[in-house]
Design a protein around this motif. Structure first.
Motif, mmCIF file in Angstrom:
data_model
loop_
_atom_site.group_PDB
_atom_site.id
_atom_site.type_symbol
_atom_site.label_atom_id
_atom_site.label_comp_id
_atom_site.label_asym_id
_atom_site.label_seq_id
_atom_site.Cartn_x
_atom_site.Cartn_y
_atom_site.Cartn_z
ATOM 1 N N GLU A 103 0.816 -1.216 0.000
ATOM 2 C CA GLU A 103 0.000 0.000 0.000
ATOM 3 C C GLU A 103 0.851 1.270 0.000
ATOM 4 O OE1 GLU A 103 -0.172 -1.844 4.219
ATOM 5 O OE2 GLU A 103 -0.230 -2.498 2.123
ATOM 6 N N ARG A 104 2.039 1.210 0.593
ATOM 7 C CA ARG A 104 2.914 2.371 0.581
ATOM 8 C C ARG A 104 3.537 2.575 -0.796
ATOM 9 N NH1 ARG A 104 8.443 3.502 4.192
ATOM 10 N NH2 ARG A 104 8.685 5.669 3.500
ATOM 11 N N LEU A 105 3.797 1.478 -1.476
ATOM 12 C CA LEU A 105 4.401 1.561 -2.812
ATOM 13 C C LEU A 105 3.395 1.931 -3.890
ATOM 14 C CD1 LEU A 105 6.564 -1.669 -2.630
ATOM 15 C CD2 LEU A 105 7.481 0.645 -2.886
ATOM 16 N N ALA A 106 2.123 1.777 -3.595
ATOM 17 C CA ALA A 106 1.083 1.918 -4.618
ATOM 18 C C ALA A 106 1.091 3.281 -5.304
ATOM 19 C CB ALA A 106 -0.289 1.651 -4.001
ATOM 20 N N ALA A 107 1.554 4.306 -4.594
ATOM 21 C CA ALA A 107 1.547 5.654 -5.173
ATOM 22 C C ALA A 107 2.659 5.865 -6.195
ATOM 23 C CB ALA A 107 1.671 6.693 -4.064
ATOM 24 N N LEU A 108 3.612 4.938 -6.264
ATOM 25 C CA LEU A 108 4.748 5.071 -7.169
ATOM 26 C C LEU A 108 4.498 4.335 -8.471
ATOM 27 C CD1 LEU A 108 7.627 4.327 -4.617
ATOM 28 C CD2 LEU A 108 6.689 6.564 -5.246
ATOM 29 N N LYS A 109 5.222 4.723 -9.511
ATOM 30 C CA LYS A 109 5.187 3.986 -10.764
ATOM 31 C C LYS A 109 5.936 2.668 -10.570
ATOM 32 C CE LYS A 109 5.094 8.171 -13.639
ATOM 33 N NZ LYS A 109 5.801 8.954 -14.681
ATOM 34 N N ALA A 157 5.434 -4.906 -5.353
ATOM 35 C CA ALA A 157 5.248 -3.906 -6.409
ATOM 36 C C ALA A 157 3.890 -4.028 -7.085
ATOM 37 C CB ALA A 157 6.356 -4.035 -7.453
ATOM 38 N N GLY A 158 3.126 -5.060 -6.715
ATOM 39 C CA GLY A 158 1.776 -5.192 -7.232
ATOM 40 C C GLY A 158 1.629 -6.114 -8.421
#
Length: 228
Positions: free
Chosen positions: A87-93, A147-148
Motif C-alpha cells: 500500500e505504501r508503494l502503490a503511489a509510485l510507478k 510492487a503489485g
C-alpha cells in the motif's frame, strides 16, 4: 540489530535464525561465514551458544555458511516488507517501486558490505549455486509481489528471473563501489532498470507476433519456488 533484550526461549528456530542473522553478518565481516561468527553473534545478542548452534546445525547443501546467509537474506526480506508494504508503494510507478525496493536492500547492508562480499563468494561456489539461485528468485518474487505484480503467465517467470539477475549484478558492483554513498551502484541500478523497461516493450512486441511458446509455458507452470 539490537537483540540484547530479546527472549530467545520464546522463539521458534526459524525466528531465532532471523533474529541472530544481522549480528552474524556483522561478525562475518571479520570472521567470515563460519561458527566463529555464529558464536560471536550469540554472545553479542545474549543468546546461549548451544541454542544458537541448534538453530544453525550446518546440515544440507552449503552447510553452516549457507544456513546463516539464507537467514540473513530472510531478515532483509522481512525488513523490506515491513518498511515498504504494497500500500505504501502503490503511489509510485512500477519502475520506482522496484528501484525503491532494491535500494532499500542495498541501504540495509551498506554498513556490512564486506559481509556481502564474503557471502557472494560462498554462494558462487558450485555446490551452493542451486540454493543461491532459489534465494535470489525468492527475493525477486517478494519484490514483484510488493510492487503489485499479479501475472500468472509467462511474464511471472521472466520478471522474476530478470530482477534476480539485476539484483545479483548490482550487488557485484556494490561490494566494489568506493563512491560517496554508493552513488555508482545506484546509478548502475537505474541503468539496469531502464534497460528492463525497454526490454518489456520489446518483449510485448515479440509476444504479440505469432510465436509458438506453449511447451515452455507449460514447463514453467510446473515449477514451484520456495514458500515464504
Amino acid at each position: 540489530m539490537n537483540t540484547a533484550t530479546t527472549d530467545f526461549a520464546d522463539m521458534t528456530l526459524d525466528e531465532l535464525r532471523v533474529a541472530l542473522a544481522p549480528d552474524i553478518a556483522a561478525s562475518a565481516i571479520f570472521d567470515g561465514w563460519n561458527e566463529t561468527a555464529l558464536l560471536a553473534a550469540a554472545e553479542m545478542a545474549g543468546c546461549d551458544p548451544d541454542i544458537a548452534r541448534l538453530a544453525f546445525p550446518g546440515h544440507g547443501a552449503g552447510g553452516l555458511a549457507m544456513e546463516m546467509i539464507e537467514a540473513w537474506i530472510t531478515s532483509v526480506d522481512q525488513a523490506m516488507e515491513a518498511e515498504w508494504p504494497a500500500e505504501r508503494l502503490a503511489a509510485l510507478k512500477i519502475r520506482e517501486r522496484i528501484c525503491t525496493l532494491v535500494a532499500f536492500r542495498l541501504d540495509a547492508v551498506a554498513d556490512v558490505d564486506e559481509a556481502v562480499r564474503r557471502a557472494l563468494a560462498v554462494m558462487a561456489q558450485p555446490q551452493n549455486a542451486p540454493r543461491a539461485l532459489k534465494l535470489g528468485w525468492r527475493s525477486a518474487d517478494i519484490m514483484w509481489r510488493l510492487a503489485g505484480d499479479t501475472a500468472t503467465d509467462y511474464n511471472h517467470y521472466t520478471k522474476r528471473a530478470i530482477l534476480a539477475g539485476i539484483y545479483s549484478a548490482t550487488l557485484a558492483v556494490f561490494v566494489n563501489d568506493e563512491s560517496e554513498g554508493k552513488a555508482d551502484t545506484h546509478a548502475f541500478l537505474d541503468r539496469r532498470i531502464e534497460g528492463v523497461m525497454k526490454f518489456e516493450k520489446a518483449k510485448a512486441q515479440f509476444l504479440g507476433k505469432d510465436r509458438e511458446l506453449p511447451s515452455l509455458t507449460r514447463f514453467l507452470g510446473r515449477l514451484r519456488y520456495p514458500a515464504r
